[in-house]
Design a protein around this motif. Structure first.
Motif, PDB file in Angstrom:
ATOM      1  N   SER A 125     -47.228  21.348  15.481  1.00 35.18           N
ATOM      2  CA  SER A 125     -46.997  20.125  14.343  1.00 35.18           C
ATOM      3  C   SER A 125     -47.242  20.504  12.769  1.00 35.18           C
ATOM      4  CB  SER A 125     -48.055  18.989  14.483  1.00 35.18           C
ATOM      5  OG  SER A 125     -49.341  19.305  14.704  1.00 35.18           O
ATOM      6  N   ALA A 126     -46.986  19.910  11.842  1.00 35.27           N
ATOM      7  CA  ALA A 126     -46.911  20.144  10.358  1.00 35.27           C
ATOM      8  C   ALA A 126     -46.542  18.967   9.652  1.00 35.27           C
ATOM      9  CB  ALA A 126     -45.815  21.489  10.444  1.00 35.27           C
ATOM     10  N   ILE A 127     -47.013  19.226   8.515  1.00 30.25           N
ATOM     11  CA  ILE A 127     -46.588  18.068   7.530  1.00 30.25           C
ATOM     12  C   ILE A 127     -45.175  18.294   6.683  1.00 30.25           C
ATOM     13  CG2 ILE A 127     -47.459  16.823   5.452  1.00 30.25           C
ATOM     14  CD1 ILE A 127     -49.193  16.722   7.913  1.00 30.25           C
ATOM     15  N   ALA A 128     -44.424  17.471   6.534  1.00 27.85           N
ATOM     16  CA  ALA A 128     -43.153  17.748   5.998  1.00 27.85           C
ATOM     17  C   ALA A 128     -42.627  16.308   5.407  1.00 27.85           C
ATOM     18  CB  ALA A 128     -41.905  18.276   7.299  1.00 27.85           C
ATOM     19  N   GLU A 129     -41.525  16.295   4.727  1.00 23.82           N
ATOM     20  CA  GLU A 129     -40.974  15.218   3.998  1.00 23.82           C
ATOM     21  C   GLU A 129     -39.652  14.664   5.183  1.00 23.82           C
ATOM     22  OE1 GLU A 129     -40.082  17.080   0.233  1.00 23.82           O
ATOM     23  OE2 GLU A 129     -41.317  15.411  -0.617  1.00 23.82           O
ATOM     24  N   VAL A 130     -39.819  13.625   5.567  1.00 23.53           N
ATOM     25  CA  VAL A 130     -38.659  12.897   6.459  1.00 23.53           C
ATOM     26  C   VAL A 130     -37.899  11.825   5.585  1.00 23.53           C
ATOM     27  CG1 VAL A 130     -38.346  11.987   8.831  1.00 23.53           C
ATOM     28  CG2 VAL A 130     -40.345  13.661   8.179  1.00 23.53           C
ATOM     29  N   ASP A 131     -36.709  11.781   6.075  1.00 22.69           N
ATOM     30  CA  ASP A 131     -35.817  10.923   5.350  1.00 22.69           C
ATOM     31  C   ASP A 131     -35.831   9.648   6.571  1.00 22.69           C
ATOM     32  OD1 ASP A 131     -33.820   8.994   4.407  1.00 22.69           O
ATOM     33  OD2 ASP A 131     -32.426  10.452   4.015  1.00 22.69           O
ATOM     34  N   LEU A 132     -36.791   8.577   6.275  1.00 20.77           N
ATOM     35  CA  LEU A 132     -36.996   7.497   7.443  1.00 20.77           C
ATOM     36  C   LEU A 132     -36.142   6.377   7.055  1.00 20.77           C
ATOM     37  CD1 LEU A 132     -40.715   7.666   8.137  1.00 20.77           C
ATOM     38  CD2 LEU A 132     -39.172   8.507   9.229  1.00 20.77           C
ATOM     39  N   VAL A 133     -35.534   6.378   5.924  1.00 18.85           N
ATOM     40  CA  VAL A 133     -34.579   5.459   5.519  1.00 18.85           C
ATOM     41  C   VAL A 133     -33.440   5.847   6.465  1.00 18.85           C
ATOM     42  CG1 VAL A 133     -33.013   4.261   3.837  1.00 18.85           C
ATOM     43  CG2 VAL A 133     -35.606   4.840   3.236  1.00 18.85           C
ATOM     44  N   ASN A 134     -32.893   6.816   6.285  1.00 23.77           N
ATOM     45  CA  ASN A 134     -31.574   7.453   7.123  1.00 23.77           C
ATOM     46  C   ASN A 134     -31.727   7.364   8.521  1.00 23.77           C
ATOM     47  OD1 ASN A 134     -29.027   8.958   6.940  1.00 23.77           O
ATOM     48  ND2 ASN A 134     -29.984  10.213   8.262  1.00 23.77           N
ATOM     49  N   HIS A 135     -33.088   7.448   9.046  1.00 25.55           N
ATOM     50  CA  HIS A 135     -33.503   7.514  10.490  1.00 25.55           C
ATOM     51  C   HIS A 135     -33.365   6.044  10.765  1.00 25.55           C
ATOM     52  CE1 HIS A 135     -34.883   8.538  14.368  1.00 25.55           C
ATOM     53  NE2 HIS A 135     -36.273   8.012  14.364  1.00 25.55           N
ATOM     54  N   LEU A 136     -33.681   5.082  10.089  1.00 31.29           N
ATOM     55  CA  LEU A 136     -33.705   3.649  10.539  1.00 31.29           C
ATOM     56  C   LEU A 136     -32.336   3.212  10.479  1.00 31.29           C
ATOM     57  CD1 LEU A 136     -34.923   1.007  11.114  1.00 31.29           C
ATOM     58  CD2 LEU A 136     -35.187   0.602   8.326  1.00 31.29           C
ATOM     59  N   LYS A 137     -31.242   3.726   9.600  1.00 28.90           N
ATOM     60  CA  LYS A 137     -29.836   3.544   9.637  1.00 28.90           C
ATOM     61  C   LYS A 137     -29.309   3.850  10.903  1.00 28.90           C
ATOM     62  CE  LYS A 137     -29.091   3.519   4.741  1.00 28.90           C
ATOM     63  NZ  LYS A 137     -28.590   4.174   3.426  1.00 28.90           N
ATOM     64  N   THR A 138     -29.801   4.974  11.241  1.00 31.89           N
ATOM     65  CA  THR A 138     -29.321   5.321  12.669  1.00 31.89           C
ATOM     66  C   THR A 138     -29.458   4.407  13.761  1.00 31.89           C
ATOM     67  OG1 THR A 138     -29.718   7.866  12.101  1.00 31.89           O
ATOM     68  CG2 THR A 138     -29.406   7.372  14.410  1.00 31.89           C
ATOM     69  N   GLN A 139     -30.818   3.944  13.927  1.00 31.16           N
ATOM     70  CA  GLN A 139     -30.907   2.792  14.617  1.00 31.16           C
ATOM     71  C   GLN A 139     -30.003   1.652  14.479  1.00 31.16           C
ATOM     72  OE1 GLN A 139     -33.140   4.334  16.603  1.00 31.16           O
ATOM     73  NE2 GLN A 139     -33.036   5.943  14.986  1.00 31.16           N
ATOM     74  N   GLU A 140     -29.637   1.289  13.293  1.00 30.88           N
ATOM     75  CA  GLU A 140     -28.631   0.170  13.096  1.00 30.88           C
ATOM     76  C   GLU A 140     -27.093   0.602  13.455  1.00 30.88           C
ATOM     77  OE1 GLU A 140     -28.879  -0.304   8.906  1.00 30.88           O
ATOM     78  OE2 GLU A 140     -31.120  -1.244   8.906  1.00 30.88           O
ATOM     79  N   ARG A 141     -26.822   1.804  13.200  1.00 31.12           N
ATOM     80  CA  ARG A 141     -25.673   2.272  13.899  1.00 31.12           C
ATOM     81  C   ARG A 141     -25.481   2.187  15.585  1.00 31.12           C
ATOM     82  NH1 ARG A 141     -24.542   7.569  13.308  1.00 31.12           N
ATOM     83  NH2 ARG A 141     -22.542   7.218  13.473  1.00 31.12           N
ATOM     84  N   ILE A 142     -26.594   2.569  15.967  1.00 30.19           N
ATOM     85  CA  ILE A 142     -26.775   2.440  17.513  1.00 30.19           C
ATOM     86  C   ILE A 142     -26.763   1.039  18.121  1.00 30.19           C
ATOM     87  CG2 ILE A 142     -28.303   2.848  19.574  1.00 30.19           C
ATOM     88  CD1 ILE A 142     -29.550   5.127  18.030  1.00 30.19           C
ATOM     89  N   THR A 143     -27.266   0.155  17.272  1.00 30.92           N
ATOM     90  CA  THR A 143     -27.245  -1.092  17.444  1.00 30.92           C
ATOM     91  C   THR A 143     -25.860  -2.039  17.548  1.00 30.92           C
ATOM     92  OG1 THR A 143     -29.522  -1.514  17.037  1.00 30.92           O
ATOM     93  CG2 THR A 143     -28.109  -3.733  17.035  1.00 30.92           C
ATOM     94  N   GLN A 144     -25.118  -1.399  16.475  1.00 26.95           N
ATOM     95  CA  GLN A 144     -23.693  -1.828  16.165  1.00 26.95           C
ATOM     96  C   GLN A 144     -22.711  -1.277  17.259  1.00 26.95           C
ATOM     97  OE1 GLN A 144     -22.892  -0.267  12.181  1.00 26.95           O
ATOM     98  NE2 GLN A 144     -24.265  -1.711  11.393  1.00 26.95           N
ATOM     99  N   VAL A 145     -22.943  -0.073  17.587  1.00 27.29           N
ATOM    100  CA  VAL A 145     -22.088   0.518  18.546  1.00 27.29           C
ATOM    101  C   VAL A 145     -22.547  -0.311  19.965  1.00 27.29           C
ATOM    102  CG1 VAL A 145     -21.695   2.619  20.008  1.00 27.29           C
ATOM    103  CG2 VAL A 145     -21.811   2.608  17.646  1.00 27.29           C
ATOM    104  N   GLN A 146     -23.585  -0.526  20.175  1.00 26.58           N
ATOM    105  CA  GLN A 146     -23.896  -1.277  21.449  1.00 26.58           C
ATOM    106  C   GLN A 146     -23.274  -2.796  21.499  1.00 26.58           C
ATOM    107  OE1 GLN A 146     -28.046  -0.599  21.311  1.00 26.58           O
ATOM    108  NE2 GLN A 146     -27.974   0.870  22.880  1.00 26.58           N
ATOM    109  N   GLN A 147     -23.589  -3.316  20.403  1.00 25.77           N
ATOM    110  CA  GLN A 147     -22.883  -4.487  20.379  1.00 25.77           C
ATOM    111  C   GLN A 147     -21.201  -4.619  20.610  1.00 25.77           C
ATOM    112  OE1 GLN A 147     -24.334  -6.093  16.457  1.00 25.77           O
ATOM    113  NE2 GLN A 147     -26.301  -6.606  17.497  1.00 25.77           N
ATOM    114  N   ARG A 148     -20.653  -3.850  19.841  1.00 29.09           N
ATOM    115  CA  ARG A 148     -19.246  -3.564  20.174  1.00 29.09           C
ATOM    116  C   ARG A 148     -18.712  -3.307  21.652  1.00 29.09           C
ATOM    117  NH1 ARG A 148     -19.221  -0.124  15.132  1.00 29.09           N
ATOM    118  NH2 ARG A 148     -18.754   1.625  16.529  1.00 29.09           N
ATOM    119  N   GLN A 149     -19.495  -2.499  22.028  1.00 28.10           N
ATOM    120  CA  GLN A 149     -19.284  -2.087  23.552  1.00 28.10           C
ATOM    121  C   GLN A 149     -20.474  -2.337  24.591  1.00 28.10           C
ATOM    122  OE1 GLN A 149     -18.799   2.081  22.969  1.00 28.10           O
ATOM    123  NE2 GLN A 149     -16.632   1.984  22.106  1.00 28.10           N
TER     124      GLN A 149
END
Length: 595
Positions: A125-149
């Motif tokens: 482990s270590a301390i680092a800066e993480v783009d969690l806004v983008n990570h949340l958008k990835t979850q939204e993309r997954i949901t959208q794909v699952q809804q389409r298919q």
């Protein structure tokens, strides 16, 4: 937790040995790296390496998560980053290199320092800066794909050397866990639905390769002879003012006129290069008229996947931009005029190093898949030109000879002589001439089906299975690394020897050779994966039509059916790099073969 590379699936002995430094971007003509001690050039001889020496071990990340430490979730959230390694590796490593979303290299440790929670608990482990806004958008993309298919299971394929070793179910994380102090998993996700392979991976559409403002057809004299996708443009930028494009081109073509000696192998001349290419090439004042170049574009290829694990953070720490490739076919003017079986492949290093730069590069390629952008339209071609010109122009890569980003030029030839033969050329750092060199990862043809090949595979079995081996210039005091792999009969060649102990090791080695990959190991019937008319081999075409469809090949020794997912691997990686956190690149495993 998911074990990313289970021993049973890979058949691996977790003995991480082999030369990694020499395989940074290798394969059949792959990359600029070379075996240590092996000088380039027609008369090159190198020190004996027997067996391939061990290099640093390779950490394989099993799982990754982050715990936000800031009070709010943002694009650069200070977080605790935690990784677990594949079973049995916890005690082998002091650190795992990674890159944060602020492009800062970090080292995940298990020594209780620099943010590590507890020494020796198996969690790095270590301390680092993480783009969690983008990570949340990835979850939204997954949901959208699952809804389409809704009836199509969404999975991420863990692929090792083009074969799927695990299918991981992809499920969107709940937005509720994106809060300070909560554990948020980070796993690689590549959504195939957003990638159109013939727009973002392998481009052969007639409206692209015949673009009247960017390409030139020497048989019809149509197009723009100075266009940005012409042979003339690429050679002019490669010459870079250090010599004339004509001198550079003629010096390269003359390599076929006389026999070459490379690593002790005699590469016979193919003098038909004079009658079929050089002599009928129009001249101006005795110089080749580069605006009448005898080569026609047949494909533009994005090989972002060759950047896996090759970024500035080291193996697994980040990924590079891979390669950009142009495929040209030779034109035979000696009898009429037509494209023939002489493929010339310009393979450029993509000079993007930081995670952010590589991500932007991937996003630009992914944008070509936008349904609103018509393949071959003026808008599409303009967007593609904006990508290619970042790489091919003089000065694009100051770290390479004459600032040109070319890694190598490879040729697949059946036009000048028989049998089919592959050659490789590198740009010299001194006078701007292309030097014929060894073909990486492929021994000389006469070493096939011989005890020396058996001994090499058996000695280096663990490294071959782990994809961390190299083919040295010499082995057992004999020249080993080859110079001009050939295929006597279409679709038949593969590497073998009586007494090889592990057929999986034999297969992996053979698949990574030039003539094994272009023949029996991939059931390629006609020497090339992209033909002189732009037709793709079944190995590629199957995935281009549907990345989820395997291309099945029967192992020539064991009879095992091996399902390959070449295009799926490339598409997953493109989508993941374009959309996910830099930290997920720790899962990337470097490729060897680059065909």
């Amino acid at each position: 937790m998911t074990q990313w590379f289970p021993k049973k699936a890979l058949g691996l002995k977790w003995a991480w040995s082999g030369v990694l430094a020499a395989t940074l971007c290798v394969g059949c003509g792959g990359g600029e790296a070379q075996e240590a001690g092996a000088p380039r050039g027609e008369q090159s001889q190198a020190a004996t390496a027997e067996p391939v020496p061990a290099d640093r071990p390779v950490p394989l990340v099993q799982s990754l998560d982050v715990v936000p430490l800031d009070d709010t979730i943002g694009s650069l959230t200070k977080s605790l980053v935690r990784a677990r390694l594949a079973q049995g590796q916890e005690k082998q490593f002091k650190e795992v290199p990674a890159v944060s979303d602020s492009d800062k290299p970090i080292a995940l440790r298990d020594d209780g320092t620099d943010g590590d929670e507890k020494a020796g608990d198996g969690v790095f482990s270590a301390i680092a800066e993480v783009d969690l806004v983008n990570h949340l958008k990835t979850q939204e993309r997954i949901t959208q794909v699952q809804q389409r298919q809704p009836d199509v299971p969404l999975t991420f394929a863990v692929i090792n050397n083009r074969e799927v070793v695990e299918e991981r179910k992809v499920v969107a994380l709940s937005p509720d866990i994106f809060k300070p102090g909560r554990t948020i998993p980070l796993t690689p996700v590549g959504l195939l639905s957003d990638v159109t392979p013939n727009k973002s991976l392998i481009i052969t559409h007639p409206n692209v390769i015949n673009d009247p403002t960017r390409t030139y057809d020497p048989c019809t004299n149509s197009g723009n002879p100075n266009g940005v996708w012409t042979f003339n443009h690429l050679m002019t930028e490669m010459a870079g003012g250090f010599t004339s494009p004509s001198n550079l081109t003629l010096g390269w073509l003359n390599k076929w006129s006389t026999a070459q000696v490379i690593n002790g192998w005699t590469v016979n001349s193919r003098t038909a290069v004079n009658s079929k290419i050089i002599t009928p090439w129009p001249k101006i004042g005795g110089q080749l008229d580069m605006t009448k170049a005898g080569f026609k574009l047949v494909a533009i290829v994005n090989r972002l996947d060759l950047g896996k694990g090759a970024g500035t953070g080291g193996y697994g720490g980040s990924s590079g931009g891979g390669e950009l490739r142009f495929v040209f076919a030779g034109v035979d003017r000696s009898a009429g005029c037509a494209v023939r079986e002489l493929l010339v492949i310009f393979e450029y290093n993509v000079p993007k190093t930081s995670c952010t730069a590589v991500r932007t590069w991937a996003q630009q390629w992914l944008a070509l898949s936008n349904p609103g952008l018509i393949l071959g339209s003026p808008a599409y071609n303009a967007a593609l030109e904006a990508l290619t010109e970042q790489v091919v122009v003089a000065g694009a890569d100051p770290s390479k000879p004459h600032g040109n980003a070319i890694n190598q030029i490879r040729t697949n030839d059946f036009m000048l002589a028989s049998p089919w033969e592959l050659r490789e050329f590198h740009l010299n750092p001194g006078p701007a001439f292309l030097t014929e060199t060894e073909t990486v990862l492929t021994p000389g043809d006469t070493r096939n089906n011989q005890p020396i090949f058996r001994d090499f595979v058996n000695t280096n079995e663990a490294a071959i299975l782990a994809n961390t081996y190299s083919v040295p210039p010499t082995f057992l005091s004999q020249n080993f690394l080859g110079a001009n792999p050939r295929i006597p009969l279409p679709g038949t060649t593969f590497w073998k020897a009586t007494g090889i102990l592990n057929n999986n090791a034999r297969h992996k080695f053979s698949l990574n050779t030039c003539n094994g990959c272009h023949a029996r190991e991939t059931s390629t019937p006609d020497f090339t994966h992209i033909s002189e008319t732009g037709v793709l081999s079944p190995f590629l075409a199957t995935g281009m039509a549907n990345p989820l469809t395997p291309f099945n090949v029967v192992d020539p020794v064991s009879g095992t059916v091996r399902p390959f997912f070449e295009i799926r691997d490339r598409a997953q990686h493109l989508d993941s790099v374009a959309n996910q956190s830099c930290l997920t690149r720790v899962f990337d495993v470097r490729l060897l073969a680059v065909h």
